[in-house]
Design a protein around this motif. Structure first.
Motif, PDB file in Angstrom:
ATOM      1  N   TYR A   1       0.232   0.914   7.229  1.00 41.18           N
ATOM      2  CA  TYR A   1      -1.148   1.041   6.761  1.00 41.18           C
ATOM      3  C   TYR A   1      -2.007   0.034   7.521  1.00 41.18           C
ATOM      4  CZ  TYR A   1       0.850   3.652   2.873  1.00 41.18           C
ATOM      5  OH  TYR A   1       1.522   4.569   2.119  1.00 41.18           O
TER       6      TYR A   1
ATOM      7  N   ALA B   1      -2.014   1.838  11.371  1.00 47.20           N
ATOM      8  CA  ALA B   1      -2.286   2.940  10.449  1.00 47.20           C
ATOM      9  C   ALA B   1      -1.296   4.081  10.606  1.00 47.20           C
ATOM     10  CB  ALA B   1      -3.704   3.473  10.670  1.00 47.20           C
TER      11      ALA B   1
ATOM     12  N   GLN C   1       0.848  -1.185   0.000  1.00 48.06           N
ATOM     13  CA  GLN C   1       0.000   0.000   0.000  1.00 48.06           C
ATOM     14  C   GLN C   1       0.888   1.241   0.000  1.00 48.06           C
ATOM     15  OE1 GLN C   1      -3.143  -0.249  -0.343  1.00 48.06           O
ATOM     16  NE2 GLN C   1      -3.782  -2.230   0.489  1.00 48.06           N
TER      17      GLN C   1
END
Length: 247
Positions: A195, A191, A88
Motif C-alpha cells: 500500500y 501501491a 492497511q
C-alpha cells in the motif's frame, strides 16, 4: 504466523543485530562490507539503504572496532503495525481478533448478548469502534512507547524501527543514547505490492517524522525502491514444505 501481541502493540525484540547506519551513504559507492551484501538481506535491492545497514552491522560487531557493541547489548525495538506487518486496509491483529471471535463463538453462546462480541458476530464494526475501551483495541500513544520499552527491557535500545509519527518518540529516545545508535522509518511507497500512504493516512500517518528524518539522522526505508521482495510468493511456503518432506 500471527504471534500473540504485547498489549502495547510494540514488538520488543532482542536480536544479534540487523540495523541501519546512522550516517547513510550519500555517494552510492561500494560499501566497506560490500562483499557480504550478496548474501545479506536477500529480500532487499542493492541500494544505499541496504549498504548502510550492512556497514552499521559490520561496525558494531567487529571486535577491533572502537564502536563494537557486545552481543548482549545489541537490542533493537520495532513497532508492529506498518513496520513488522501490514496495517492497511486494517491492522493484522484486528483482523485476527475479529476472525477468532467468529471461530470460537460456538463455545460462547452468551456472546450473542454481549458487546463487543454481539456486534462482531453481526458484522457491525461501526458499533465495535464506538464501544470505547470495552469495544475496541486500545492504541498506545507514541509518547508512552519509550516508557513501555524501558519497563520491559530495562535499558535503551541500540536501534529502533517505526513507520509513523507515533513512533517518533521511540526513535528520538533511542537516538539520544551514547555510542552508535540508529533510528529508521519504513516509508510505504509501493501501491502495487503493498500500500502507498503517508501524510494523509488515518492509520499510520507519516508526516512530521518524515520531514524531520534527515535533520535527525533517521534512515528512511523506501519500500518500493529498497525492497526486492515485500511478501513471500504464495507458493514458496508450499514448495519449502514439499522439499522438507522429500528430504
Amino acid at each position: 504466523m500471527i504471534r500473540t501481541l504485547h498489549r502495547y502493540c510494540i514488538a520488543f525484540t532482542v536480536v544479534l543485530l540487523s540495523a541501519c547506519s546512522v550516517t547513510p551513504h550519500q555517494d552510492g559507492g561500494v560499501s566497506q562490507a560490500g562483499a557480504s551484501t550478496a548474501v545479506t538481506l536477500a529480500s532487499w535491492n542493492d541500494t544505499v539503504t541496504k549498504r548502510s545497514i550492512v556497514d552499521f552491522v559490520t561496525l558494531v560487531t567487529t571486535p577491533e572496532s572502537r564502536d563494537f557493541i557486545p552481543r548482549a547489548d545489541r537490542i533493537a525495538v520495532f513497532d508492529n503495525d506498518g513496520t513488522l506487518w501490514p496495517e492497511q486496509p486494517a491492522p493484522v491483529q484486528l483482523v485476527f481478533a475479529l476472525q477468532r471471535v467468529k471461530t470460537v463463538a460456538g463455545r460462547h453462546p452468551e456472546w450473542k448478548r454481549q458487546e463487543p462480541f454481539r456486534s462482531i458476530l453481526k458484522g457491525n464494526l461501526r458499533n465495535v469502534a464506538a464501544g470505547g475501551d470495552a469495544g475496541s483495541l486500545r492504541v498506545v500513544d507514541g509518547a508512552a512507547k519509550p516508557l513501555a520499552i524501558d519497563r520491559v527491557i530495562g535499558r535503551r535500545p541500540v536501534i529502533a524501527f517505526g513507520n509513523a509519527d507515533g513512533d517518533a518518540p521511540m526513535l528520538e529516545w533511542t537516538s539520544a543514547g551514547d555510542g552508535p545508535r540508529l533510528a529508521a522509518l519504513v516509508h510505504h511507497t509501493d501501491a502495487e505490492r503493498e500500500y502507498q500512504y503517508d501524510r494523509a493516512s488515518k492509520s499510520g500517518k507519516l508526516d512530521k517524522a518524515l520531514d524531520e528524518a534527515a535533520a535527525k539522522g533517521w534512515l528512511v526505508v523506501d519500500m518500493k525502491d529498497d525492497w526486492k521482495t515485500v511478501f513471500k510468493p504464495a507458493n514458496a511456503t508450499t514448495s519449502a514444505a514439499q522439499d522438507a518432506t522429500v528430504k
